[in-house]
Design a protein around this motif. Sequence first.
Motif, PDB file in Angstrom:
ATOM      1  N   LEU A 176       0.760  -1.173   0.204  1.00 13.66           N
ATOM      2  CA  LEU A 176      -0.022   0.055  -0.141  1.00 13.66           C
ATOM      3  C   LEU A 176       0.844   1.156   0.251  1.00 13.66           C
ATOM      4  N   THR A 213      -3.164   1.884  -4.844  1.00  9.79           N
ATOM      5  CA  THR A 213      -3.794   0.884  -5.855  1.00  9.79           C
ATOM      6  C   THR A 213      -4.833   1.088  -6.535  1.00  9.79           C
ATOM      7  N   VAL A 254      -8.065   0.131  -8.526  1.00  6.60           N
ATOM      8  CA  VAL A 254      -9.033  -0.953  -8.209  1.00  6.60           C
ATOM      9  C   VAL A 254     -10.316  -0.412  -9.347  1.00  6.60           C
ATOM     10  N   HIS A 309     -18.001   3.545  -0.232  1.00  6.80           N
ATOM     11  CA  HIS A 309     -17.235   3.371   1.130  1.00  6.80           C
ATOM     12  C   HIS A 309     -15.830   3.245   0.851  1.00  6.80           C
ATOM     13  N   ASN A 310     -15.285   2.677  -0.241  1.00  8.42           N
ATOM     14  CA  ASN A 310     -13.828   2.694  -0.355  1.00  8.42           C
ATOM     15  C   ASN A 310     -13.081   4.165  -0.646  1.00  8.42           C
ATOM     16  N   GLN A 364     -14.318   7.063   0.371  1.00 12.58           N
ATOM     17  CA  GLN A 364     -14.355   7.757   1.566  1.00 12.58           C
ATOM     18  C   GLN A 364     -13.290   7.209   2.693  1.00 12.58           C
ATOM     19  N   LYS A 365     -13.564   5.708   2.952  1.00 17.15           N
ATOM     20  CA  LYS A 365     -12.672   5.377   3.854  1.00 17.15           C
ATOM     21  C   LYS A 365     -11.472   4.619   3.745  1.00 17.15           C
ATOM     22  N   ASN A 366     -11.202   4.525   2.700  1.00 17.96           N
ATOM     23  CA  ASN A 366      -9.625   3.677   2.201  1.00 17.96           C
ATOM     24  C   ASN A 366      -8.629   4.392   1.420  1.00 17.96           C
ATOM     25  N   TYR A 426      -5.621   4.313   0.697  1.00 16.59           N
ATOM     26  CA  TYR A 426      -4.578   3.798   0.072  1.00 16.59           C
ATOM     27  C   TYR A 426      -5.257   2.867  -1.225  1.00 16.59           C
ATOM     28  N   VAL A 427      -6.466   3.142  -1.660  1.00 23.66           N
ATOM     29  CA  VAL A 427      -6.819   2.612  -2.945  1.00 23.66           C
ATOM     30  C   VAL A 427      -7.389   3.834  -3.746  1.00 23.66           C
ATOM     31  N   VAL A 467      -6.379  -5.293  -9.535  1.00 22.65           N
ATOM     32  CA  VAL A 467      -7.405  -5.722  -8.411  1.00 22.65           C
ATOM     33  C   VAL A 467      -8.912  -5.314  -8.827  1.00 22.65           C
TER      34      VAL A 467
END
Lengths: 231, 231
Positions: B80, B84, B86, B101-102, B104-106, B108-109, B148
Motif C-alpha cells: 500500500l 492501488t 481498483v 465506502h472505499n 471515503q474510507k480507504n 490507500y486505494v 485488483v
Amino acid sequence: MSSRAISKTVVKRLPVYLRILDNLILRDVEIVSSRELSLESGFSAEQIRKDLAYFGAFGTRGTGYNAVFLRDKLLEIIGLDKKTRVIVIGAGHLGKALTRHNMQKNPYVDIIAVFDRDRAVIGQEIGKIRVLPFEQVSAVIREQKIKVALIAVTASSAQMVVDEIVRHGVTAILNFAPVKLDVPEGVHVQDSDLTIDLQSLIYYSTAEEERLSRLQKRSAESRSQKMLELE
Amino acid sequence: MSSRAISKTVVKRLPVYLRILDNLILRDVEIVSSRELSLESGFSAEQIRKDLAYFGAFGTRGTGYNAVFLRDKLLEIIGLDKKTRVIVIGAGHLGKALTRHNMQKNPYVDIIAVFDRDRAVIGQEIGKIRVLPFEQVSAVIREQKIKVALIAVTASSAQMVVDEIVRHGVTAILNFAPVKLDVPEGVHVQDSDLTIDLQSLIYYSTAEEERLSRLQKRSAESRSQKMLELE
DNA sequence: TAGATTGTTAATCGATTAACAATC
DNA sequence: TAGATTGTTAATCGATTAACAATC
C-alpha cells in the motif's frame, strides 16, 4: 461441558452447504454426494462429511445425501427454520445497501427496522422499511425480542451503539465498523471489514514472489551480519 | 521455494495492525508494544510479534515498536506504499455502496471505474465516478494496468465477468457474488459473502447450548439404538 | 544493573486430510 | 455380490501459545 462446542470454522461453512443445496434443489437434483458438494464449494469431501457428522448422520452409505432432507437439517442446525428478525444500525450508504441486499437475497431473515442518529436520514425509506431514530432501538429490541443486529455506523460510535443494544438483549452482532468491540461473555461478534478484506487482497496483487524474495534477501543479509558479529 | 509463502491468516491480520497504527499515530503515540497492539486488536502479543517477524525485525527490545516506522513497513509489506488502482464490476446497491465506502474510507486505494451491463445505470455517477458499460472493461484494465477488482454482480454472471477480467490481466479479486469462482493458477480470489456471514452469525443467536444438548441427546439415542442392535 | 520487551525456538493445540470399516 | 459412498478413527499438517534468551 461433555462435548466441546462446534468450532467457528465449521459453522462458517454450514451456510455454504445450504446455499449449494438450495441451488441443487432448484435444479431438481434429489441426491448429492459429498464429492459433488466438494466440487461446488471448494471444500474437501472429507471435510464436508466431518462437518455434517458433528450434528448427526444425514446421508445414506453407498448413495449420498437427499438434497431436501439435508437442506432442511441444515436450516434447523443453523437456526434458519424460522425467519430470524434482524435490525440494522446505521443508514449510511453501507447500511442501506446491506438492508436492501438482505431483503432481496436472504429469504431466511426479516429486516425489522433500520436506525440512525442523523435527522437527515430518519424517515427515509429503504425498500419498505422506514429509518427510525436511534432512541427507539431499545423499545424495538424488547418488543420484538431482537437477538441479531448489523452494525454499519462509524468507528467512533460503534462501541456506544453496541453497549446499548446488548443491554437490551442483542446477542449476535455483525460488525462493519472498523473497531474491535468489547462485549460481555455470551455475546457473539463477527467482524466484516471491507477495507481490511481489500487491503489483504492487495497483498496478493503485487507479485508475492518478488516481495518475498526481497524480504528473504534482507533477512539473509541480517543473518550474515549476525554471523559476522558472533565470530 | 526455500521459504514457504506467508499464510493467509497472517496476511489477513496485517491490515488490522495498520489500522491500529494509523489511529495511534493520529493520537501522537510514538512507541507501541506488542501488548498494546494486542489490546487494540484482540490478537495475542506473541502472535503479533510472530506475524511481524515473518517480514523482519522492526522493534527495539526492551522498548517496543516505533509507530510511524512500523506503519511504513506495513504499508510496504502489504503493498500500500503506492495507491492501488481498483475497478468495481456491478453498480447495483452493493457495488455503489462499496465504491463510495472505499472512496471515503480507504485512502490507500483509487477506485478507477465502475462497470455495469444495465443501460439504466450506465452513465450514473457514484461520487465522481461515472458508471461505464462493461464492454469497456478490457480497455481500462489494459490501459491502467489494473490488477485488483471488486465483483458485485449476480451469481449467474460472476464467472463470465471473472473470465473476462482475468483474461485482460486482473490477478486479485474480492468477490461479493455467492458463487465459487474458477480462476487460473496465480489469480487470487477472496470471497466476501454477506448472506453467509449473517447466516453463520444466526447460528450463535439461538442458544447454542440448547441446540447442542438437543443434538447430543439425539446422537446419544442413536448410539444406544446401535448398541441395542448389536446386542 | 534492573526492568522491560522483542525475536525466536519449542510445546501445544486444533483443524484438515488420509484411510478404511460399515453399509447401502 | 460388486461398486459406491458414508461416518469415523488415526495421521498429518499448520497455526497458536508458551517460554526464554537476547538486548535495549
